[in-house]
Design an enzyme around this catalytic site. Structure first.
Site, mmCIF file in Angstrom:
data_model
loop_
_atom_site.group_PDB
_atom_site.id
_atom_site.type_symbol
_atom_site.label_atom_id
_atom_site.label_comp_id
_atom_site.label_asym_id
_atom_site.label_seq_id
_atom_site.Cartn_x
_atom_site.Cartn_y
_atom_site.Cartn_z
ATOM 1 N N SER A 127 -9.583 -0.425 7.118
ATOM 2 C CA SER A 127 -9.185 -0.084 5.835
ATOM 3 C C SER A 127 -8.416 -1.485 5.294
ATOM 4 O O SER A 127 -8.020 -1.263 4.233
ATOM 5 C CB SER A 127 -7.965 0.969 5.875
ATOM 6 O OG SER A 127 -8.675 2.233 6.121
ATOM 7 N N LYS B 101 0.639 -1.182 -0.003
ATOM 8 C CA LYS B 101 0.057 0.020 -0.140
ATOM 9 C C LYS B 101 0.988 1.331 -0.145
ATOM 10 O O LYS B 101 1.915 1.201 0.715
ATOM 11 C CB LYS B 101 -0.712 0.155 1.210
ATOM 12 C CG LYS B 101 -2.064 1.159 1.291
ATOM 13 C CD LYS B 101 -2.886 0.931 2.688
ATOM 14 C CE LYS B 101 -3.790 1.937 2.738
ATOM 15 N NZ LYS B 101 -4.595 1.891 3.915
ATOM 16 N N SER C 270 -9.272 1.756 3.188
ATOM 17 C CA SER C 270 -8.501 2.651 2.137
ATOM 18 C C SER C 270 -7.584 1.793 1.603
ATOM 19 O O SER C 270 -6.885 2.387 0.577
ATOM 20 C CB SER C 270 -7.759 3.621 2.939
ATOM 21 O OG SER C 270 -6.948 3.248 3.885
#
Length: 464
Positions: A161, A62, A137
């Site tokens: 997330s 990420k 996210s």
């Protein structure tokens, strides 16, 4: 080679033919789903140690986790061109075991969102239905794993997330006990809530990756030594929420189906009550926004990040950099966070939220005196559509109560693919007491054997 990840993954960089097959497969999917902000296996191969239990295995990271020589954008214009000078501890541990970082995945800007549509740099779509979001996210990581672009990816979980995009994309999403995995190299959003975790295709991979990345780190003063009790519970009792949970039809059907399946697999369930759940969202967002306002104050257009070409004075430079560099959702959270931390308002908002946080933690502790694991939905609805047909930002925040409660209490949780309803995956989550991650893995393994996760349309392993 670890048994949980096919040995074929280890082979893809050993011949030009296999590497080209891999790159072609990624290219076909990437054109449709937009999982990566940066995809550069050659850069990752230069960093890889070459030996270890994950030797040659590609993985994604990420884009709020530092990887040396890769960009570190956090999905924001303000960091769009920032190249990272060092590597996060969790990433470094995997590289030291031979894993290859192939790219950085898209995310909601600075981790603020539940769709990945808040990214300022790219749109990411769900591999199951390109008209729908991946969740957020860590949406890019979830999409990459679901489509088979990597066998696993790292994400971060501040209020769900990792777990929510995992649930939307039909993969496993694991959030460990707070502090068990080092946050060194993670760009801070809400420091007391964030954890680094794993998204993967199967539960064995999650366990083995966790074994590598966990542990106390001198570079992170909030990190902890992993100290499980070692107690093995032969027949764990599962707590389930009763009453109207506000779920949509597909999620409600999946939740009831999952309870029934677990009962048939030999796991007794009892109904539990968590009265503090109704206070989760306001307390979570008060704390998260307050911490965000402090953490993001460092982005001033002077030391690094976006800087306007011309400003009359330093004050104008900072104002212009932040105005152009931050998106609307980030600006909103910074403003609210600054407000609740103002003199005269801290006691009314921030301190009260922290007291509620303590009550939520005590509520979970009470329940865990009666049950061994809690089964809970991840999100009240299935993957929603992009744009105006989906959920607005306020509705997304209200829907975070099942996930963010776990972050407030610092507990470990595992989202797992529970079923497919109406052609879309639905995820549920197991929650355990601190340091009892093994309980989650054991129950999930039993469930996985009987009800293995499905793959999205177009998924293929033939190219390997």
């Amino acid at each position: 080679m670890v048994k949980s990840i096919s040995t074929e993954w280890k082979e893809i960089f050993r011949s030009s033919e296999k590497k080209n097959n891999y790159l072609e497969y990624v290219s076909r999917w990437e054109e449709k789903i937009g999982a990566f902000l940066e995809f550069n296996p050659d850069l990752g191969l230069k960093l890889a140690s070459g030996k270890g239990v994950f030797e040659g295995v590609p993985f994604a990271v990420k884009d709020n986790l530092a990887v040396e020589t890769f960009h570190l954008t956090c999905g924001s214009r303000i960091l769009k061109n920032f190249l990272c000078p060092y590597t996060a501890t969790a990433v470094k541990k995997l590289i030291d075991e031979g894993a290859v970082v192939v790219g950085k995945t898209n995310m909601d800007e600075f981790g603020m969102g539940s769709s990945t549509d808040n990214s300022a740099l790219k749109t990411t779509s769900n591999p199951w239905d390109l008209n729908r979001v991946t969740g957020g996210s860590s949406g890019g990581s979830a999409a990459a794993v679901a489509a088979g672009l990597v066998p696993f990816a790292l994400g971060t979980d501040t209020g769900g997330s990792i777990r929510q995009p995992a649930a939307f994309c039909g993969v496993y999403g694991f959030k460990p006990t707070y502090g068990v995995v080092s946050r060194y190299g993670l760009v801070a959003y809400a420091s007391s809530l964030e954890t680094v975790g794993v998204l993967a295709k199967n539960i064995s991979a999650v366990r083995e990756i966790f074994e590598v990345i966990r542990g106390e780190d001198p570079m992170d003063h909030t990190s902890l030594e992993y100290t499980p009790s070692g107690k093995i519970i032969s027949e764990p009792v599962l707590g389930v929420l009763g009453g109207d949970l506000g779920l949509d039809e597909e999620t409600e059907r999946s939740y009831r189906k999952t309870i029934d399946r677990l009962n048939k697999l030999g796991f007794p369930t009892i109904e539990i009550d968590l009265p503090t759940m109704e206070y989760v969202v306001p307390s979570y967002y008060t704390i998260a926004m307050a911490e965000a306002s402090a953490n993001l104050a460092r982005y001033d257009g002077i030391r690094y990040g976006y800087r306007p070409e011309f400003s009359e004075n330093p004050d104008e430079l900072v104002k212009t950099a932040r105005n152009r560099g931050f998106g609307d959702e980030v600006k909103l959270r910074i403003l609210i966070g600054t407000y609740v931390l103002r003199s005269g308002f801290q006691e009314q908002y921030y301190v009260r939220a922290q007291k509620i946080r303590t009550a939520i933690r005590e509520d979970f502790a009470r329940v865990f005196s009666e049950v061994d694991i809690i089964l809970m939905p991840v999100f009240p609805v299935i993957a929603f559509k992009h744009g105006s047909e989906g959920l607005d930002q306020f509705q997304q925040k209200l829907a975070d109560k099942f996930t963010s409660s776990v972050n407030l209490a610092g507990l470990p949780a595992l989202a797992f693919p529970a079923s497919v309803e109406g052609g879309l995956p639905v995820g549920m989550q197991f929650i355990s007491p601190p340091f009892e991650e093994e309980r989650l893995f054991r129950v999930a393994e039993v469930y996985e054997r009987e009800f293995p996760p499905a793959d999205p349309p177009g998924y293929s392993a033939d190219w390997r």
